[in-house]
Design a protein around this motif. Structure first.
Motif, PDB file in Angstrom:
ATOM      1  N   ALA A  98       0.835  -1.207   0.000  1.00  0.00           N
ATOM      2  CA  ALA A  98       0.000   0.000   0.000  1.00  0.00           C
ATOM      3  C   ALA A  98       0.870   1.257   0.000  1.00  0.00           C
ATOM      4  O   ALA A  98       0.619   2.214  -0.740  1.00  0.00           O
ATOM      5  N   VAL A 138      -0.302   5.149  -0.741  1.00  0.00           N
ATOM      6  CA  VAL A 138      -1.502   5.160   0.101  1.00  0.00           C
ATOM      7  C   VAL A 138      -1.094   5.404   1.553  1.00  0.00           C
ATOM      8  O   VAL A 138      -0.085   4.853   2.028  1.00  0.00           O
ATOM      9  N   LEU A 187      -7.325  -1.316  -2.894  1.00  0.00           N
ATOM     10  CA  LEU A 187      -6.749  -0.278  -3.752  1.00  0.00           C
ATOM     11  C   LEU A 187      -7.387  -0.209  -5.131  1.00  0.00           C
ATOM     12  O   LEU A 187      -7.548   0.878  -5.692  1.00  0.00           O
TER      13      LEU A 187
END
Length: 473
Positions: free
Chosen positions: A25, A30, A329
């Motif tokens: 991530a 993110v 995601l």
């Protein structure tokens, strides 16, 4: 009210699965909060896969010296310095630990918080007074050693995987409760390092693998001098001087096994306590209940790895991590497929499996074929003196690979090709057609695959075609 964080993803647990989600991530930019109340790296790095395999490596070195005479190399009985074995095990953990450290993940952009996380409601987690309101949560708290309800067990000192690697002296006589992979690996390792070992199993040792293959492993462990008692019931455990006594039921009588130390390796329990799952409206009993897409009853929350009641392997948690990343995601639909998950037990000989075992395949499919090839007919196995073992490959009538099981030298490495084949839904012809370098143990896989062609050689239509073509020279 303390600080409030609003990351895209909040992960509880910095074991294998949690670290994988955080790393991927963060690589995509993110925002991630990662919470861990214990050691970074979780059970695998600190108490499981890594230290156990390091201990096995030390034990294997002792065994090589002990049996070097067969190769023309004569050496005295090895002297085991258990303090230095301990130091080696922890040096391996130390070498890997930086990869899982707070510093490394902080450098990736992950916000790491060390402390115990708890849901305060369905949308918020609290740790050290800080509240995290994330778009999605991932629970990856793993599992810990289960302690069976045996009378007297809580009144005596016993070891689990969480403290056995702290020992700096070899036990005189180690009694192990549990004949699963952990119990059998630790039994052989400690026996090779000089301890007497007795394994007590309520059912059948290594019961989740093909019995034909496990018999080879069990026989080898017994040859090493390990006492394995299967299908026995423990009446109680009690102190016996400075040691431990395990009392077995024997009809109207009792049998007493006395040892210096006791290791409990009787399964694992998911770590769900203290998470506030009820406040988060997350259903659970022994483990967190998840759908095939790894979502809990709270749609903001996913659970992965051992805590989700799945197969208890590090690579299973990593597999789950990849799935939830796709879902969180990229909003892609995901579905767990346990059929493609391999596993290996690192005894000597090793035991590895993927897909359906022979008995399972016979229940689900008609007309299966079981392809076999023994280690004894492999040239590299002969040169290494590792001729005990075989491979079994299960295929459908049309040649689709349904499963593979291997017992023998480097079985854990050899299962990789079969894991790929099953995940890609390959047919056995793909294995029989590839070229293996000579001499390698992996040729065993190809030789097993080639046996599938023996049926075609006996087919009357194939024989007629060959006869017809021969007429034209």
């Amino acid at each position: 009210m303390g600080e409030i964080l609003t990351p895209d993803i909040c992960i509880i647990g910095a074991g294998s699965g949690g670290l994988s989600v955080a790393a991927i991530a963060a690589a995509f930019g993110v925002s991630v909060v990662l919470i861990e109340k214990g050691k970074m790296g979780g059970d695998c790095l600190n108490y499981g896969c890594v230290p156990s395999k390091a201990l096995i490596a030390s034990a294997k070195s002792a065994d090589v010296i002990r049996h070097s005479g067969r190769y023309g190399i004569h050496a005295p009985e090895p002297v085991v310095d258990f303090q230095k074995v301990h130091d080696y095990v922890h040096s391996v953990i130390g070498a890997i630990a930086p990869n899982d450290s707070v510093e490394r993940f902080t450098s990736m952009g992950v916000h790491v918080i060390e402390g115990a996380a708890k849901f305060v409601n369905s949308r918020v987690v609290e740790v050290n007074g800080t509240r995290i309101r994330a778009r999605r949560f991932v629970v990856a708290t793993g599992s810990s050693a289960a302690v069976p309800p045996i009378k007297g067990l809580q009144d005596v000192p016993f070891l689990t995987n969480e403290n056995i690697f702290e020992r700096t002296e070899a036990p005189d006589h180690l009694i192990i409760i549990g004949g699963g992979p952990i119990g059998m690996e630790m039994a052989q390792a400690h026996r090779r390092l000089g301890a007497q070992v007795t394994v007590v199993e309520a059912f059948t040792a290594l019961a989740h693998d093909d019995p034909e293959l496990t018999e080879i492993v069990i026989d080898k462990l017994r040859q090493d001098g390990i006492v394995i008692r299967e299908k026995v019931k423990i009446a109680r455990v009690e102190k016996a001087g400075s040691g431990i006594a395990v009392v077995l039921e024997a009809g109207d009588d009792e049998e007493v096994i006395t040892g210096s130390h006791l290791l409990v390796a009787a399964g694992r329990k998911p770590n769900v306590e203290g998470l506030g799952l009820k406040d988060a409206r997350i259903r659970y009993d022994r483990a967190i209940k998840v759908s095939k897409s790894l979502r809990t009853s709270n749609r903001r929350v996913y659970a992965i790895g051992d805590v989700a009641g799945s197969l208890q392997f590090t690579h299973m948690a990593n597999y789950h991590a990849g799935l939830v990343i796709r879902a969180i995601l990229f909003r892609l639909p995901i579905k767990e497929n346990r059929h493609i998950i391999p596993w290996a037990t690192y005894t000597d000989p090793e035991l590895a499996h993927v897909g359906l075992a022979e008995e399972q395949a016979r229940k689900k499919h008609r007309g299966i074929k079981v392809l076999r090839w023994p280690y004894a007919e492999n040239d590299r196995a002969q040169t290494e003196g590792k001729t005990s073992g075989l491979i079994k490959v299960v295929v459908s009538k049309r040649g689709k690979i349904l499963g593979a099981s291997i017992v023998g030298y480097q079985a854990g490495e050899m299962i990789n090709m079969w894991s790929l084949a099953i995940s890609q839904k390959m047919k056995i012809g793909a294995i029989s057609g590839y070229i293996a370098p000579y001499p390698t143990v992996s040729e065993i896989s190809k030789r097993a695959a080639i046996t599938h062609l023996s049926g075609a050689a006996r087919n009357k239509w194939v024989q007629r075609i060959i006869h017809f073509l021969r007429r034209f020279n």
